[in-house]
Design an enzyme around this catalytic site. Sequence first.
Site, short mmCIF file in Angstrom:
data_model
loop_
_atom_site.label_atom_id
_atom_site.label_comp_id
_atom_site.label_asym_id
_atom_site.label_seq_id
_atom_site.Cartn_x
_atom_site.Cartn_y
_atom_site.Cartn_z
N GLY A 115 -6.40 3.42 -5.84
CA GLY A 115 -5.02 3.28 -6.31
C GLY A 115 -4.79 2.08 -7.21
O GLY A 115 -3.65 1.65 -7.39
N ASP B 290 4.96 -10.11 -6.75
CA ASP B 290 4.84 -8.77 -7.34
C ASP B 290 6.21 -8.38 -7.90
O ASP B 290 7.25 -8.61 -7.28
CB ASP B 290 4.38 -7.76 -6.29
CG ASP B 290 3.87 -6.47 -6.92
OD1 ASP B 290 2.66 -6.20 -6.83
OD2 ASP B 290 4.70 -5.73 -7.51
N ASN C 194 -6.76 -3.02 -3.88
CA ASN C 194 -6.93 -1.65 -4.38
C ASN C 194 -8.02 -1.68 -5.46
O ASN C 194 -7.93 -2.50 -6.39
CB ASN C 194 -5.62 -1.14 -4.96
CG ASN C 194 -4.54 -0.99 -3.90
OD1 ASN C 194 -4.83 -0.76 -2.74
ND2 ASN C 194 -3.28 -1.13 -4.30
N HIS D 141 -7.06 -8.15 -8.16
CA HIS D 141 -5.93 -8.81 -7.50
C HIS D 141 -5.92 -8.48 -6.03
O HIS D 141 -6.27 -7.37 -5.62
CB HIS D 141 -4.58 -8.43 -8.14
CG HIS D 141 -4.39 -6.96 -8.35
ND1 HIS D 141 -4.99 -6.26 -9.37
CD2 HIS D 141 -3.68 -6.05 -7.64
CE1 HIS D 141 -4.64 -4.98 -9.30
NE2 HIS D 141 -3.85 -4.82 -8.25
N LEU D 142 -5.49 -9.45 -5.25
CA LEU D 142 -5.26 -9.26 -3.82
C LEU D 142 -3.76 -9.15 -3.62
O LEU D 142 -3.00 -10.03 -4.05
CB LEU D 142 -5.78 -10.46 -3.03
CG LEU D 142 -7.26 -10.82 -3.19
CD1 LEU D 142 -7.59 -12.09 -2.42
CD2 LEU D 142 -8.15 -9.67 -2.72
N HIS D 143 -3.34 -8.06 -3.00
CA HIS D 143 -1.95 -7.97 -2.56
C HIS D 143 -1.83 -8.72 -1.23
O HIS D 143 -2.65 -8.48 -0.32
CB HIS D 143 -1.54 -6.52 -2.31
CG HIS D 143 -1.52 -5.64 -3.52
ND1 HIS D 143 -0.37 -5.37 -4.21
CD2 HIS D 143 -2.50 -4.97 -4.15
CE1 HIS D 143 -0.63 -4.54 -5.21
NE2 HIS D 143 -1.93 -4.28 -5.20
P1 AMP Z 1 -2.41 -2.07 -8.11
O1 AMP Z 1 -1.64 -0.78 -8.13
O2 AMP Z 1 -3.13 -2.35 -6.85
O3 AMP Z 1 -3.28 -2.19 -9.33
O4 AMP Z 1 -1.31 -3.21 -8.18
C1 AMP Z 1 -0.74 -3.66 -9.36
C2 AMP Z 1 0.50 -4.41 -8.95
O5 AMP Z 1 0.92 -5.20 -10.03
C3 AMP Z 1 1.68 -3.51 -8.56
O6 AMP Z 1 2.08 -3.80 -7.23
C4 AMP Z 1 2.75 -3.87 -9.59
O7 AMP Z 1 4.03 -3.86 -9.03
C5 AMP Z 1 2.31 -5.27 -10.01
N1 AMP Z 1 2.73 -5.68 -11.34
C6 AMP Z 1 2.56 -5.02 -12.50
N2 AMP Z 1 3.02 -5.74 -13.53
C7 AMP Z 1 3.47 -6.92 -13.00
C8 AMP Z 1 4.06 -8.09 -13.55
N3 AMP Z 1 4.28 -8.23 -14.87
N4 AMP Z 1 4.41 -9.09 -12.70
C9 AMP Z 1 4.20 -8.97 -11.38
N5 AMP Z 1 3.64 -7.89 -10.80
C10 AMP Z 1 3.29 -6.88 -11.59
#
Ligand code: AMP
Length: 113
Positions: free
Chosen positions: A92, A31, A86, A99-101
Amino acid sequence: MSDACIFCRIVGGTIPATLVASNAYGVAFRDLFPQAPSHLLVIPRRHVASLAEATDGAELGALMLLAAEVARLEGMEDAGYRVVANTGKDGGQTVHHLHLHVLGGRTMHWPPG
Ligand code: AMP
């Protein structure tokens, strides 16, 4: 695959990312704004807007296994970690590609914010 989708562009290689692992269904990368010492994202190779749009159990299973694999690679298996998807406005979600965090390297708190 959508040119307008930032995560599709990471899969396609037109936006850089630090890739950590992959399998036939998905890729895992760091991330950009980590919320824990280890913070990876696991995404499907094809465009799926969110968990609410997911229909392919094999794909979801492969993504979960990839999440467990990156947690192992990060050395988090014994101490534990958190996997979060999310979903939608109240969930959120800000990037509309499933995506899975995978978060770890510190103690997680509950309830989340
Ligand atoms: P969400 O808020 O659950 O949709 O998570 C989106 C995630 O994507 C956030 O934690 C951002 O920091 C991450 N993110 C956005 N753009 C990028 C990128 N270009 N490379 C890596 N992570 C990203």
